[in-house]
Structure formats: C-alpha cells, structure tokens
Enzyme design. Structure first.
Site, short mmCIF file in Angstrom:
data_model
loop_
_atom_site.label_atom_id
_atom_site.label_comp_id
_atom_site.label_asym_id
_atom_site.label_seq_id
_atom_site.Cartn_x
_atom_site.Cartn_y
_atom_site.Cartn_z
N ASP A 115 -7.58 3.88 10.28
CA ASP A 115 -7.41 3.16 9.15
C ASP A 115 -8.71 3.55 8.09
OD1 ASP A 115 -5.51 1.48 7.37
OD2 ASP A 115 -5.10 0.64 9.65
N ARG A 175 7.47 0.33 1.59
CA ARG A 175 7.06 -1.13 2.65
C ARG A 175 5.90 -1.83 2.28
NH1 ARG A 175 5.78 3.86 4.61
NH2 ARG A 175 4.27 4.25 6.31
N CYS A 219 -8.78 -12.83 18.76
CA CYS A 219 -9.28 -11.49 19.34
C CYS A 219 -10.54 -11.05 18.98
CB CYS A 219 -8.35 -10.13 19.20
SG CYS A 219 -6.42 -10.79 19.68
N CYS A 235 -11.16 -8.21 16.31
CA CYS A 235 -10.16 -8.25 15.17
C CYS A 235 -10.67 -7.52 14.03
CB CYS A 235 -9.50 -9.64 14.86
SG CYS A 235 -8.39 -9.79 13.53
N LYS A 239 -3.53 4.26 6.69
CA LYS A 239 -3.69 4.97 7.96
C LYS A 239 -3.76 6.66 7.92
CE LYS A 239 -0.91 1.33 10.11
NZ LYS A 239 -0.52 0.82 8.89
N ARG A 247 0.80 -1.50 -0.10
CA ARG A 247 0.13 -0.09 0.02
C ARG A 247 0.91 1.45 -0.16
NH1 ARG A 247 -3.41 0.02 4.76
NH2 ARG A 247 -4.94 -1.06 3.95
N TYR A 248 2.11 1.38 0.74
CA TYR A 248 2.78 2.33 0.56
C TYR A 248 3.99 2.01 -0.08
CZ TYR A 248 -0.03 3.18 4.85
OH TYR A 248 -1.11 3.56 5.63
N CYS A 262 -3.44 -17.13 13.99
CA CYS A 262 -3.04 -16.46 15.17
C CYS A 262 -2.85 -17.49 16.43
CB CYS A 262 -4.13 -15.51 15.56
SG CYS A 262 -4.18 -14.07 14.18
N ARG A 282 -9.64 -8.48 11.20
CA ARG A 282 -9.74 -9.49 10.01
C ARG A 282 -10.63 -10.52 10.43
NH1 ARG A 282 -3.84 -8.32 9.41
NH2 ARG A 282 -3.59 -7.16 7.42
N ASP A 330 -11.29 -0.42 14.12
CA ASP A 330 -12.01 -0.49 12.75
C ASP A 330 -13.48 -1.07 13.11
OD1 ASP A 330 -9.66 0.03 10.94
OD2 ASP A 330 -8.79 -1.69 12.02
C1 LIG Z 1 0.31 -0.37 8.57
C2 LIG Z 1 0.58 -0.74 7.60
C3 LIG Z 1 2.17 -0.72 7.20
C4 LIG Z 1 3.09 -0.06 8.20
O1 LIG Z 1 3.08 1.30 8.23
P1 LIG Z 1 4.20 1.90 9.22
O2 LIG Z 1 3.35 3.29 9.19
O3 LIG Z 1 5.47 1.84 8.56
O4 LIG Z 1 4.04 1.26 10.40
C5 LIG Z 1 2.28 -1.16 5.94
N1 LIG Z 1 1.53 -1.55 5.10
C6 LIG Z 1 0.13 -1.63 5.31
C7 LIG Z 1 -0.78 -2.05 4.29
C8 LIG Z 1 -0.28 -1.07 6.73
O5 LIG Z 1 -1.47 -0.96 6.88
S1 SF4 Z 2 -6.07 -8.95 16.16
FE1 SF4 Z 2 -6.56 -10.44 14.90
S2 SF4 Z 2 -4.74 -10.64 13.67
FE2 SF4 Z 2 -3.98 -9.77 15.35
S3 SF4 Z 2 -3.45 -11.45 16.82
FE3 SF4 Z 2 -5.74 -10.82 17.33
S4 SF4 Z 2 -6.75 -12.35 15.94
FE4 SF4 Z 2 -4.58 -12.26 15.29
#
Ligand SMILES: *Cc1c(COP(=O)(O)O)cnc(C)c1O
Ligand code: SF4
Length: 344
Positions: free
Chosen positions: A309, A92, A105, A108, A316, A88-89, A101, A110, A272
């Site tokens: 997000d 990275r 949680c 979560c 973010k 996305r960025y 996991c 996801r 979220d």
């Molecule tokens: C949060 C996130 C990152 C990491 O971002 P940082 O600001 O460097 O912590 C990288 N990719 C995605 C898709 C993210 O949601």
């Molecule tokens: S928040 Fe979701 S992805 Fe993260 S540890 Fe908990 S269950 Fe796993």
C-alpha cells in the site's frame, strides 16, 4: 471456557498489562497501545510460547514505544467522503460498521486509530446509502473496520439491509480476522445472516485475515467449512511480518493449507510502515526474495498477489517484479506514475 459464546469471550478478554502479566507469568512492557486478548486465544499462545509466531503478533513489545513510522501509513483519511466509508477505487468502497476488533494485532496499520466499540449512527448510515445512490459505479461494498463481525448479528444485518436497498450494489464482501481469533463468532446467527444476504447479492465473499498456519486449528477449519457450505466465496489475506512468517517455508505451509481447504490465497501485504509497528517491517528486497522462492515451492493457484500500500492514499500496487528481485526503490502506481518507496 469453550462453551462461552463470543460476546462473553469479548467481555472476559485480557485488557491490561497487569492482566497479561498475571496470565502469562511474565513482565510485559507498558506501551501507549491498548491491550485486548480473548482468553481462548491467550491459552493458545501460552501453549506455544510468548515468542512463538502467534505470541509475537498479539503481545506488547518494547519496540512499540519507538516513534519512527507513520500515524496513518496508507492515508485512508484522504479518501473518506463520509464517516464510515472509504472510496478509493471506482467500483468498490470500504464500509466500516465499527472500528473495534476482537484482538489488537501489534502490527496493525490502524494501530494509532483503533477505538472502543462504537457502531455507526443511523443518520450516518443514511448518508452512506445516499452516497451509494449518487455513485452507481460502486457495485461492491466491502465491510471492513476494525472488524465488521465485532458488531452483533442483528445490527450487522440491519446495516447490510440498508446497503441492500441500493440496487447498484451487486457484491458484498467481509474482511475479518474473527474466524481465526474467536471462531465461536461464526455462530448460527451469523450463518443465518449469510443465508439471507446470499439471496440478495450476486457474490458474497469473506476474506479471512490469517498470517500463520498455526492459527488454523481444527476448530477454525470447521468454521471455515461451515461458511464455505453456504456458498460464500472464501479468500485470505496475509501480512508479511518480520519474525512471524517471513520465510518461504512458513508462507508455503499457510497458503497450501488454505488452498487445500477451498480458501483462495488472495493478498500478501508487505507490512505498512506504521508508528509502533516498525519492528515487523522488512525490506521490499527481502519480501521479493521470499515471494520468488514461493513460486518454486507451491502451485500458482496457492500463491496470493504480493502488494504494498503506497502512502498518501495512492492505493495497492504489485510489489513483485518478476524479472528481478533487486529493487530500485521505485514502484509504478496505477496511474503510471513512479513513486518512491523506501524500505526500512
Ligand atoms: C484493498 C482495498 C479495497 C479492495 O480492493 P480489492 O483489490 O478489490 O481487494 C477497496 N478499497 C480500499 C480503500 C482498499 O484499500
Ligand atoms: S490488523 Fe488491525 S484492524 Fe485488523 S484485526 Fe488486527 S487490530 Fe483489527
């Protein structure tokens, strides 16, 4: 119990409502979401009570059956060029060695996509390294998931070794909840792995997902200290959760404890709007008020960035406007576009 290694603990985890009912002597409601709770964590919850901040994060609740909220609240699917990778960025990318996991949680983001342990195929990792070769602007790989430490040390090392072949990748980061959920996971094998990969990458960092000071008992702190001694940069991320940590007092305690122990509080995520987890949601105005109060109570070096997000893969954005706590309902994304963000 504590003498069991982490893999045995994963095997003996509580996996059904019936097992939870037996363990806690309580009638839990059935929900469409999986149950997975290691016994050592369950024991900790039993001591503190099922309605404690720890209990609320991991035990099922009738509210999970509500249908409001989004299936994929942050829209990761849209930014995934290949299975196992989200880019996305520019510099990275997230790499998912697994979607499993050490715990489920209940909040979560996801939660509608979590699956049983399933590691990537070799061919998939090959395509990922090809993608990285073609995108030399990517200088950091973030192992996420699921939880990347669900994968055992040998497989994890092999996967990292593939990534290590791409010379443009200089930084490696782990996002994990294991140190607080199942500290036994930080075993000698993992420490050796860190030692080996430290030689290849300019910075190795580990971001601990932790939401409450109660999660940080002496066993956990010892493991964190072991990782710190390896020269790994330690950061934390926290999700703001209604009924769990939504007071300045609770967050101050958590962030100070982390910062005093060489873990830099890094992100505070606004929750979220995920289907099945809406009962943890709170209005952005409320989060801003809490964050504002934090600034009076703890030093700036113990305060993480408060972010939200945006839906649809927009990423973010800072959730805090220092001038006022009152919120217009609009946020500015990183391309300068106004985005509507309606809090529940
Ligand atoms: C949060 C996130 C990152 C990491 O971002 P940082 O600001 O460097 O912590 C990288 N990719 C995605 C898709 C993210 O949601
Ligand atoms: S928040 Fe979701 S992805 Fe993260 S540890 Fe908990 S269950 Fe796993």
């Amino acid at each position: 119990m504590n003498s069991q290694n982490w893999k045995d603990q994963m095997k003996t985890a509580l996996r059904s409502t019936r097992e939870l009912n037996d363990f806690f002597q309580h009638e839990f409601v059935e929900t469409p979401y999986p149950i997975f709770l290691p016994i050592t964590l369950a024991e900790k919850i039993r001591e503190r009570g099922i309605d404690s901040p720890l209990g609320k994060q991991f035990l099922p609740h009738a509210e999970e059956n509500k249908t409001t909220g989004l299936f994929d609240p942050i829209g990761d699917e849209e930014k995934s060029p290949l299975p196992g990778l989200v880019h996305r960025y520019g510099n990275r990318a997230l790499f998912f060695p697994t979607k499993a996991c050490p715990v489920i949680c209940r909040y979560c983001f996801r939660k509608n996509e979590l699956t049983e342990n399933q590691t990537l195929f070799k061919a998939e990792i090959e395509s990922i390294t090809n993608y990285l070769q073609e995108h030399p602007e990517i200088n950091e790989i973030i192992l996420s998931g699921g939880d990347p430490l669900t994968v055992d040390n040998k497989i994890l090392f092999d996967q990292i070794a593939w990534i290590a072949e791409v010379s443009s990748v200089k930084y490696l980061r782990f996002h994990t909840r294991f140190p607080v959920i199942l500290p036994e996971r930080i075993d000698n094998g993992f420490i050796e792995l860190l030692e080996k990969i430290k030689q290849r990458f300019d910075v190795v960092s580990l971001v601990i997902h932790t939401n409450h000071a109660d999660e940080l008992d002496p066993t956990v702190m010892n493991k964190i200290e072991m990782i710190r001694k390896m020269g790994v940069k330690l950061l934390s991320q926290t999700v703001l959760l209604k009924g769990v940590n939504d007071t300045a007092q609770s967050l101050s305690k958590l962030f100070l404890k982390l910062a005093e122990n060489a873990v830099q509080p890094y992100y505070l995520h606004h929750p979220d709007q995920v289907k099945g987890g809406m009962h943890f949601s709170l209005p952005l105005e409320k989060g801003r008020e809490i964050y504002n109060t934090l600034r009076d109570q703890i030093p700036g070096w113990a305060i993480p960035q408060y972010v939200v997000d945006l839906p649809n893969g927009k990423g973010k954005v800072p959730a805090f406007n220092p001038e006022k706590t009152e919120f217009s309902g609009r946020l500015i994304d990183r391309f300068g576009q106004h985005q509507d963000y309606s809090s529940p």
